[in-house]
Design a protein around this motif. Structure first.
Motif, PDB file in Angstrom:
ATOM      1  N   GLY A   1      -4.916  13.275   2.739  1.00  0.00           N
ATOM      2  CA  GLY A   1      -4.105  12.679   3.789  1.00  0.00           C
ATOM      3  C   GLY A   1      -3.729  11.245   3.475  1.00  0.00           C
ATOM      4  N   VAL A   2      -2.436  10.961   3.531  1.00  0.00           N
ATOM      5  CA  VAL A   2      -1.952   9.611   3.267  1.00  0.00           C
ATOM      6  C   VAL A   2      -2.481   8.654   4.333  1.00  0.00           C
ATOM      7  CG1 VAL A   2       0.125   8.178   3.113  1.00  0.00           C
ATOM      8  CG2 VAL A   2       0.094  10.436   2.068  1.00  0.00           C
ATOM      9  N   ASP A   3      -2.497   9.102   5.579  1.00  0.00           N
ATOM     10  CA  ASP A   3      -3.000   8.250   6.662  1.00  0.00           C
ATOM     11  C   ASP A   3      -4.466   7.899   6.473  1.00  0.00           C
ATOM     12  OD1 ASP A   3      -0.533   8.191   7.896  1.00  0.00           O
ATOM     13  OD2 ASP A   3      -0.961   9.977   9.110  1.00  0.00           O
ATOM     14  N   HIS A   4      -5.229   8.852   5.984  1.00  0.00           N
ATOM     15  CA  HIS A   4      -6.655   8.593   5.728  1.00  0.00           C
ATOM     16  C   HIS A   4      -6.824   7.500   4.680  1.00  0.00           C
ATOM     17  CE1 HIS A   4     -10.895   9.199   4.944  1.00  0.00           C
ATOM     18  NE2 HIS A   4     -10.608   9.405   3.670  1.00  0.00           N
ATOM     19  N   HIS A   5      -6.032   7.579   3.618  1.00  0.00           N
ATOM     20  CA  HIS A   5      -6.116   6.570   2.560  1.00  0.00           C
ATOM     21  C   HIS A   5      -5.654   5.201   3.062  1.00  0.00           C
ATOM     22  CE1 HIS A   5      -7.395   9.056  -0.754  1.00  0.00           C
ATOM     23  NE2 HIS A   5      -6.498   9.962  -0.422  1.00  0.00           N
ATOM     24  N   LYS A   6      -4.627   5.185   3.899  1.00  0.00           N
ATOM     25  CA  LYS A   6      -4.156   3.914   4.462  1.00  0.00           C
ATOM     26  C   LYS A   6      -5.243   3.276   5.323  1.00  0.00           C
ATOM     27  CE  LYS A   6       0.814   4.645   4.691  1.00  0.00           C
ATOM     28  NZ  LYS A   6       1.962   4.762   5.594  1.00  0.00           N
ATOM     29  N   GLU A   7      -5.895   4.084   6.128  1.00  0.00           N
ATOM     30  CA  GLU A   7      -6.954   3.553   6.998  1.00  0.00           C
ATOM     31  C   GLU A   7      -8.124   3.038   6.168  1.00  0.00           C
ATOM     32  OE1 GLU A   7      -8.211   2.141  10.395  1.00  0.00           O
ATOM     33  OE2 GLU A   7      -6.342   3.242  10.215  1.00  0.00           O
ATOM     34  N   THR A   8      -8.452   3.721   5.081  1.00  0.00           N
ATOM     35  CA  THR A   8      -9.520   3.254   4.190  1.00  0.00           C
ATOM     36  C   THR A   8      -9.159   1.913   3.578  1.00  0.00           C
ATOM     37  OG1 THR A   8     -10.119   5.535   3.693  1.00  0.00           O
ATOM     38  CG2 THR A   8     -10.895   3.854   2.170  1.00  0.00           C
TER      39      THR A   8
ATOM     40  N   ALA B  83       0.839  -1.205   0.000  1.00  0.00           N
ATOM     41  CA  ALA B  83       0.000   0.000   0.000  1.00  0.00           C
ATOM     42  C   ALA B  83       0.874   1.255   0.000  1.00  0.00           C
ATOM     43  CB  ALA B  83      -0.927  -0.002   1.205  1.00  0.00           C
ATOM     44  N   ASP B  84       1.945   1.257   0.798  1.00  0.00           N
ATOM     45  CA  ASP B  84       2.867   2.398   0.814  1.00  0.00           C
ATOM     46  C   ASP B  84       3.497   2.613  -0.554  1.00  0.00           C
ATOM     47  OD1 ASP B  84       2.387   2.913   3.464  1.00  0.00           O
ATOM     48  OD2 ASP B  84       4.156   1.826   4.189  1.00  0.00           O
ATOM     49  N   GLU B  85       3.898   1.505  -1.177  1.00  0.00           N
ATOM     50  CA  GLU B  85       4.517   1.587  -2.495  1.00  0.00           C
ATOM     51  C   GLU B  85       3.531   2.133  -3.531  1.00  0.00           C
ATOM     52  OE1 GLU B  85       6.105  -1.644  -5.706  1.00  0.00           O
ATOM     53  OE2 GLU B  85       6.605  -1.977  -3.586  1.00  0.00           O
ATOM     54  N   GLU B  86       2.296   1.671  -3.462  1.00  0.00           N
ATOM     55  CA  GLU B  86       1.292   2.119  -4.417  1.00  0.00           C
ATOM     56  C   GLU B  86       0.977   3.605  -4.257  1.00  0.00           C
ATOM     57  OE1 GLU B  86      -3.360   1.126  -5.471  1.00  0.00           O
ATOM     58  OE2 GLU B  86      -2.123  -0.420  -4.531  1.00  0.00           O
TER      59      GLU B  86
ATOM     60  N   GLY C  30      -9.490  -0.836   6.117  1.00  0.00           N
ATOM     61  CA  GLY C  30     -10.896  -1.175   6.336  1.00  0.00           C
ATOM     62  C   GLY C  30     -11.467  -2.040   5.234  1.00  0.00           C
ATOM     63  N   GLN C  31     -10.994  -1.870   4.014  1.00  0.00           N
ATOM     64  CA  GLN C  31     -11.506  -2.650   2.895  1.00  0.00           C
ATOM     65  C   GLN C  31     -11.001  -4.080   2.897  1.00  0.00           C
ATOM     66  OE1 GLN C  31     -10.399  -0.398  -0.533  1.00  0.00           O
ATOM     67  NE2 GLN C  31     -12.090   1.040  -0.317  1.00  0.00           N
ATOM     68  N   ARG C  32      -9.863  -4.334   3.497  1.00  0.00           N
ATOM     69  CA  ARG C  32      -9.325  -5.689   3.445  1.00  0.00           C
ATOM     70  C   ARG C  32      -9.582  -6.474   4.729  1.00  0.00           C
ATOM     71  NH1 ARG C  32      -3.970  -2.926   3.277  1.00  0.00           N
ATOM     72  NH2 ARG C  32      -3.225  -2.945   5.402  1.00  0.00           N
ATOM     73  N   ARG C  33     -10.395  -5.949   5.589  1.00  0.00           N
ATOM     74  CA  ARG C  33     -10.688  -6.648   6.833  1.00  0.00           C
ATOM     75  C   ARG C  33     -11.774  -7.693   6.654  1.00  0.00           C
ATOM     76  NH1 ARG C  33     -10.229  -1.395  10.302  1.00  0.00           N
ATOM     77  NH2 ARG C  33      -8.077  -1.599  10.935  1.00  0.00           N
TER      78      ARG C  33
END
Length: 109
Positions: free
Chosen positions: A59-66, A24-27, A69-72
């Motif tokens: 926000g990068v953190d917002h996108h990471k959290e999203t 995810a960080d790389e993407e 949530g999608q892969r849970r």
């Protein structure tokens, strides 16, 4: 994407969280680089292009959290966390563990 394939992908991401996080960080980094290059082609300096790319991306953190949530898999994730917690607690108190195992064995038998 079929239902089973989606479930399989979520389980893999649940079990290998660090790998999913690094992907995810790389993407996101690649996306920001592409946006920065786009702004630079429009005539902006590198710093200004990077700033605008970050502002447009949000926000990068917002996108990471999203993405997390999608892969849970909510029920399975809770069960996994509870199992890890129970293992830690039972590992700290061997007497309680022995009594619990004996009681379960007696009840099942």
């Amino acid at each position: 994407m079929t239902r089973w394939r989606g479930l399989r992908m979520r389980l893999q991401q649940l079990l290998w969280r660090s790998e999913a996080e690094s992907r995810a960080d790389e993407e996101m980094g690649l996306h920001l680089e592409m946006e920065t290059a786009h702004h630079q082609r429009a005539g902006l300096s590198h710093d200004e292009a990077r700033r605008r790319s970050m502002a447009a991306f949000g926000g990068v953190d917002h996108h990471k959290e999203t993405m997390r949530g999608q892969r849970r898999v909510p029920g399975l994730e809770v069960l996994w966390d509870d199992t890890r917690f129970a293992t830690r607690v039972l590992g700290r108190n061997p007497t309680l563990t022995a009594v619990a195992i004996f009681t379960l064995a007696l009840g099942i038998g």
